[in-house]
Every structure is written in C-alpha cells, then in structure tokens.
Design a protein around this motif. Structure first.
Motif, PDB file in Angstrom:
ATOM      1  N   ILE A 105       0.857  -1.189   0.000  1.00  0.00           N
ATOM      2  CA  ILE A 105       0.000   0.000   0.000  1.00  0.00           C
ATOM      3  C   ILE A 105       0.891   1.236   0.000  1.00  0.00           C
ATOM      4  N   THR A 106       0.665   2.103  -0.973  1.00  0.00           N
ATOM      5  CA  THR A 106       1.465   3.328  -1.008  1.00  0.00           C
ATOM      6  C   THR A 106       1.142   4.197   0.198  1.00  0.00           C
ATOM      7  N   ASP A 107       2.085   5.079   0.568  1.00  0.00           N
ATOM      8  CA  ASP A 107       1.876   5.930   1.744  1.00  0.00           C
ATOM      9  C   ASP A 107       0.634   6.803   1.582  1.00  0.00           C
ATOM     10  N   ALA A 108       0.428   7.372   0.389  1.00  0.00           N
ATOM     11  CA  ALA A 108      -0.727   8.236   0.161  1.00  0.00           C
ATOM     12  C   ALA A 108      -2.029   7.446   0.274  1.00  0.00           C
ATOM     13  N   ALA A 109      -2.027   6.204  -0.255  1.00  0.00           N
ATOM     14  CA  ALA A 109      -3.227   5.371  -0.170  1.00  0.00           C
ATOM     15  C   ALA A 109      -3.512   4.984   1.272  1.00  0.00           C
ATOM     16  N   ARG A 110      -2.449   4.677   2.032  1.00  0.00           N
ATOM     17  CA  ARG A 110      -2.622   4.327   3.443  1.00  0.00           C
ATOM     18  C   ARG A 110      -3.192   5.497   4.223  1.00  0.00           C
ATOM     19  N   ALA A 111      -2.686   6.707   3.964  1.00  0.00           N
ATOM     20  CA  ALA A 111      -3.180   7.892   4.678  1.00  0.00           C
ATOM     21  C   ALA A 111      -4.649   8.148   4.357  1.00  0.00           C
ATOM     22  N   LEU A 112      -5.018   7.989   3.090  1.00  0.00           N
ATOM     23  CA  LEU A 112      -6.412   8.202   2.694  1.00  0.00           C
ATOM     24  C   LEU A 112      -7.317   7.167   3.350  1.00  0.00           C
ATOM     25  N   ALA A 113      -6.878   5.923   3.391  1.00  0.00           N
ATOM     26  CA  ALA A 113      -7.673   4.863   4.009  1.00  0.00           C
ATOM     27  C   ALA A 113      -7.845   5.111   5.503  1.00  0.00           C
ATOM     28  N   ASP A 114      -6.767   5.488   6.179  1.00  0.00           N
ATOM     29  CA  ASP A 114      -6.847   5.750   7.615  1.00  0.00           C
ATOM     30  C   ASP A 114      -7.752   6.937   7.920  1.00  0.00           C
ATOM     31  N   ARG A 115      -7.694   7.972   7.075  1.00  0.00           N
ATOM     32  CA  ARG A 115      -8.485   9.180   7.303  1.00  0.00           C
ATOM     33  C   ARG A 115      -9.985   8.907   7.202  1.00  0.00           C
ATOM     34  N   HIS A 116     -10.351   7.961   6.363  1.00  0.00           N
ATOM     35  CA  HIS A 116     -11.779   7.689   6.150  1.00  0.00           C
ATOM     36  C   HIS A 116     -12.229   6.356   6.733  1.00  0.00           C
ATOM     37  N   GLY A 117     -11.389   5.736   7.526  1.00  0.00           N
ATOM     38  CA  GLY A 117     -11.796   4.516   8.223  1.00  0.00           C
ATOM     39  C   GLY A 117     -11.945   3.304   7.323  1.00  0.00           C
ATOM     40  N   VAL A 118     -11.210   3.247   6.219  1.00  0.00           N
ATOM     41  CA  VAL A 118     -11.255   2.086   5.335  1.00  0.00           C
ATOM     42  C   VAL A 118     -10.363   1.000   5.919  1.00  0.00           C
ATOM     43  N   SER A 119     -10.928  -0.155   6.167  1.00  0.00           N
ATOM     44  CA  SER A 119     -10.189  -1.216   6.845  1.00  0.00           C
ATOM     45  C   SER A 119      -9.274  -1.969   5.882  1.00  0.00           C
ATOM     46  N   GLU A 120      -8.323  -2.714   6.453  1.00  0.00           N
ATOM     47  CA  GLU A 120      -7.432  -3.518   5.615  1.00  0.00           C
ATOM     48  C   GLU A 120      -8.219  -4.625   4.926  1.00  0.00           C
ATOM     49  N   ALA A 121      -9.275  -5.143   5.590  1.00  0.00           N
ATOM     50  CA  ALA A 121     -10.108  -6.168   4.961  1.00  0.00           C
ATOM     51  C   ALA A 121     -10.752  -5.638   3.685  1.00  0.00           C
ATOM     52  N   GLU A 122     -11.187  -4.365   3.716  1.00  0.00           N
ATOM     53  CA  GLU A 122     -11.779  -3.767   2.514  1.00  0.00           C
ATOM     54  C   GLU A 122     -10.730  -3.593   1.429  1.00  0.00           C
ATOM     55  N   LEU A 123      -9.519  -3.203   1.830  1.00  0.00           N
ATOM     56  CA  LEU A 123      -8.444  -3.067   0.854  1.00  0.00           C
ATOM     57  C   LEU A 123      -8.086  -4.420   0.250  1.00  0.00           C
ATOM     58  N   ARG A 124      -8.027  -5.449   1.091  1.00  0.00           N
ATOM     59  CA  ARG A 124      -7.721  -6.781   0.578  1.00  0.00           C
ATOM     60  C   ARG A 124      -8.825  -7.280  -0.343  1.00  0.00           C
ATOM     61  N   GLY A 125     -10.065  -6.841  -0.072  1.00  0.00           N
ATOM     62  CA  GLY A 125     -11.188  -7.235  -0.913  1.00  0.00           C
ATOM     63  C   GLY A 125     -11.102  -6.696  -2.328  1.00  0.00           C
ATOM     64  N   LEU A 126     -10.218  -5.722  -2.562  1.00  0.00           N
ATOM     65  CA  LEU A 126     -10.033  -5.214  -3.920  1.00  0.00           C
ATOM     66  C   LEU A 126      -9.354  -6.236  -4.821  1.00  0.00           C
ATOM     67  N   GLY A 127      -8.693  -7.236  -4.212  1.00  0.00           N
ATOM     68  CA  GLY A 127      -8.054  -8.278  -5.005  1.00  0.00           C
ATOM     69  C   GLY A 127      -6.800  -7.824  -5.724  1.00  0.00           C
ATOM     70  N   ARG A 128      -6.074  -6.841  -5.148  1.00  0.00           N
ATOM     71  CA  ARG A 128      -4.868  -6.330  -5.797  1.00  0.00           C
ATOM     72  C   ARG A 128      -3.668  -6.493  -4.875  1.00  0.00           C
ATOM     73  N   THR A 129      -2.501  -6.630  -5.477  1.00  0.00           N
ATOM     74  CA  THR A 129      -1.285  -6.730  -4.674  1.00  0.00           C
ATOM     75  C   THR A 129      -0.683  -5.363  -4.384  1.00  0.00           C
ATOM     76  N   VAL A 130      -0.987  -4.384  -5.232  1.00  0.00           N
ATOM     77  CA  VAL A 130      -0.510  -3.017  -5.033  1.00  0.00           C
ATOM     78  C   VAL A 130      -1.728  -2.103  -4.921  1.00  0.00           C
ATOM     79  N   ILE A 131      -1.841  -1.395  -3.794  1.00  0.00           N
ATOM     80  CA  ILE A 131      -2.983  -0.515  -3.555  1.00  0.00           C
ATOM     81  C   ILE A 131      -2.524   0.931  -3.665  1.00  0.00           C
ATOM     82  N   ARG A 132      -3.123   1.693  -4.579  1.00  0.00           N
ATOM     83  CA  ARG A 132      -2.804   3.104  -4.761  1.00  0.00           C
ATOM     84  C   ARG A 132      -3.992   3.957  -4.363  1.00  0.00           C
ATOM     85  N   THR A 133      -3.788   5.278  -4.360  1.00  0.00           N
ATOM     86  CA  THR A 133      -4.850   6.210  -3.978  1.00  0.00           C
ATOM     87  C   THR A 133      -6.099   6.010  -4.826  1.00  0.00           C
ATOM     88  N   ALA A 134      -5.911   5.795  -6.117  1.00  0.00           N
ATOM     89  CA  ALA A 134      -7.055   5.614  -7.017  1.00  0.00           C
ATOM     90  C   ALA A 134      -7.863   4.374  -6.660  1.00  0.00           C
TER      91      ALA A 134
END
Length: 373
Positions: A105-134
């Motif tokens: 997870i890129t730093d910008a994507a991690r900050a955006l996720a933390d700011r809006h309460g997006v959990s790691e489970a939701e990020l993992r549900g995207l089915g991607r190995t690299v998570i970006r802001t988009a």
C-alpha cells in the motif's frame, strides 16, 4: 497457462459474488472438476475447470466478479506458477491477489484509508497486490453514499424480485378470476398418499398435478406472447412454484409435471424448500416455467392475487383452507373444507371465458381427485 473465465450465468446480472473456492489456491486440478461456487441474484453455480494444472487464484472468496472476467489461471507446473508470481510481484501495476497475499500500500493510499476509516479487509477485498490512492477512492465514495443507520439496503435477490414485479406491472395488462373449491376429498387423498409413499403430499402438490393435466385442453394458459404479437405454445407443462423460506423469493420449476406422480412432485417441492432456505438453487432448477403456482397457505389467508411473470400468460394462487358449515340435502349441518383459487392472466392472450374454463377444470380435478394419485 490456461485462464479460467467466468461465464455468463444470469443475463440480468452485471456482476456476481464468488462465494468460495472448492480447490485451494496452489493445489493441482485434474481434468474437469468443480473449482468454485459463484452466486448470482437467482442461484448458486459451480464453476468447473477447463483443463488440468496448478490453480492460481485471482479473485478471492467473497469478492464480486463479472461475466467474462478471468478468475484464476491453471499452470502446467508449480515452477511455472512461481515464475509468474515472481514476475507479477516485480511489475509495478495493480494485479489481482490470491487470498493471503501480502498487500503493498502506497503511503498516500494508506493515509487516505486511515483518514476515512477504510479497513485492511476492505483493501484486501479489492483483489490487488498493489494498492494506490485511485484504488481507495471508490471505497471512500461508497462509504459516503452508504444508507443512514435507520435505512436498510435491499438484498440483490429482493432487488431482482422488484425488477420482475415492475416489469410485470409495466407490460402485462392483467385480469383475474377466482373459484371456491371443496377440497375435502383432495385432503383425504393427500393424507393417503403421504402415508403410503412417505412423501409430504399437500394441496399445492395436487394443484400442480391438476393444472399440468389440463395443459392440452388450455394451451394458451401455458403459452408465451412474442415481441411480434404471436403466441408461442409449449409442448409440455413446466410449472413454476413461488417459494420464500426467509432468504428471498425463488421460483423453482417442476418440469414436465403432467408425467410425474404426486409423490414425486411432493419430493421435488421438499427439496426446493430446503434449497430456498439455504439459497443453493442451480440455475436449471429455476428456468423454463410456462405457468406459475403461488401458494399462500398461511392460516387465515383466504384470497391472493399474484402477478403474471413476464414471458408467461397465467399464474394461479391457492389460499389456506377455510372451514364452513353448510346444510346437506336433508338439512343436516356439515363442515366443508374450502380453498379459493386466484387466477391472474395476461388479457392480451387470454380472455375471461378461457380463464373460467381453466378454473372450472382445475376445480373438478380437486373436488374429484382420484386421477391425481
């Protein structure tokens, strides 16, 4: 490398849910065997392999997927799979991740996720190995548009029911007719058949059998109106049954019902109820109906007016049994057991005379039910 593509399972759905993998990621697959269970708005289907090899999962269990999407690969060897994984990990693009894969997870994507309460489970549900802001932004928008706490989002199954009802009300000019039927003898026959066969034979079972037996005499009631204004008649009676066990409305089909015994129809309905409770119908079990039976047999329900399903011309409901005391020819009061049948029909194809003729025939079948055994 062989790609496992998701076939079109239900033309009404633009996406499905991959419920579970039946073969663990990285295991060997030999020939055509079930790989995964995919749920549409109508049924659950098993997806089979298209060859042999080492399974590499691209879409994890519980994730949404779409028709035509590649959900897994089959590699000739474990070495080929390892080479692919190493290549994918070294490529700086968003690739699909198998369950348990490490997330980058890129730093910008991690900050955006933390700011809006997006959990790691939701990020993992995207089915991607690299998570970006988009990748995170759609999750943020989805959370912002979620219903308030006092609202309830309808299930996919109920939304599908709503679409069918809306289409029916929009396109079918429906009319209705009703009949009162003395079912005392039919109930006795159902009891005898149940004791003799061990199957649960009920009034809806006998109604399905009676209706199917009248297919040849009333072909328009089993027909379909085509787009050019013609009528396509059916060769056999395939009777759908509305069924709701608390997991949504389903319409499984008793195919070729006229050729089946009442106890066989009873066994099919028992199996259907179990599948309605679990939500595990196969698509073939829900397809092909050319007429519908809608049981409304909850105690106290006397009349019901169902909808005509698009693509059909007729649906018949059966209410609960209603006891009434009547005088016989000698003036002696006797209790009779009645049900009311409600026939709703597409008035473009069927006229009132046709509807009443079918009701009369079905009434006669149920009031003198010897042939239904």
């Amino acid at each position: 490398m062989i790609g496992i593509e998701l076939p079109t399972l239900n033309t009404n759905d633009s996406s499905y849910t991959l419920v579970e993998w039946l073969v663990p990621d990285g295991n060997s697959v030999k020939g055509e065997e079930p790989l995964a269970v995919v749920e549409t708005s109508k049924a659950s289907e098993e997806i089979e392999s298209t060859g042999s090899g080492i399974l590499h999962v691209l879409v994890g269990g519980g994730q949404d997927c779409r028709p035509g999407q590649t959900i897994a690969y089959l590699f000739e060897s474990a070495e080929e799979r390892d080479s692919y994984r190493a290549s994918a990990a070294a490529t700086p693009v968003a690739t699909s991740a198998p369950p348990g894969a490490e997330l980058n997870i890129t730093d910008a994507a991690r900050a955006l996720a933390d700011r809006h309460g997006v959990s790691e489970a939701e990020l993992r549900g995207l089915g991607r190995t690299v998570i970006r802001t988009a990748d995170v932004e759609p999750l943020v928008r989805r959370a912002a548009s979620a219903p308030a706490s006092d609202e309830r989002r309808l299930s996919r199954q109920q939304r599908t029911v709503g679409a069918v009802v809306t289409e029916s009300m929009r396109t079918v000019p429906a009319a209705a007719a009703y009949a009162k039927v003395d079912v005392g003898q039919a109930e006795e026959l159902a009891r005898q058949l149940s004791e003799r066969t061990g199957s649960f034979v009920s009034l809806p079972v006998l109604l399905i059998k009676a209706l199917a037996r009248r297919h040849a005499a009333h072909p328009l009631m089993f027909a379909a109106l085509t787009d050019d204004g013609a009528v396509r008649e059916s060769e056999r009676a395939h009777v759908g049954v509305t069924m709701d066990a608390g997991r949504g409305l389903y319409t499984p089909v008793v195919h070729d019902a006229a050729e089946l015994s009442s106890d066989r129809i009873a066994d099919l309905l028992t199996g259907f109820r179990s599948k309605a409770f679990r939500g595990t119908f196969q698509a073939a079990e829900l397809a092909g109906a050319n007429i519908m039976v809608a049981p409304h047999t909850t105690e106290g329900t006397i009349l019901a007016t169902p909808i005509v399903f698009p693509g059909q011309t007729c649906v018949i409901s059966i209410g609960a049994v209603d006891d009434q005391v009547l005088l016989d020819t000698q003036g002696t009061p006797r209790t009779h057991r009645f049900v009311h049948l409600g026939l709703v029909y597409d008035h473009r194809v069927v006229n009132g005379r046709d509807a009443m003729a079918l009701l009369k025939d079905v009434k006669e079948e149920l009031e003198a039910p010897a042939a239904l055994g």
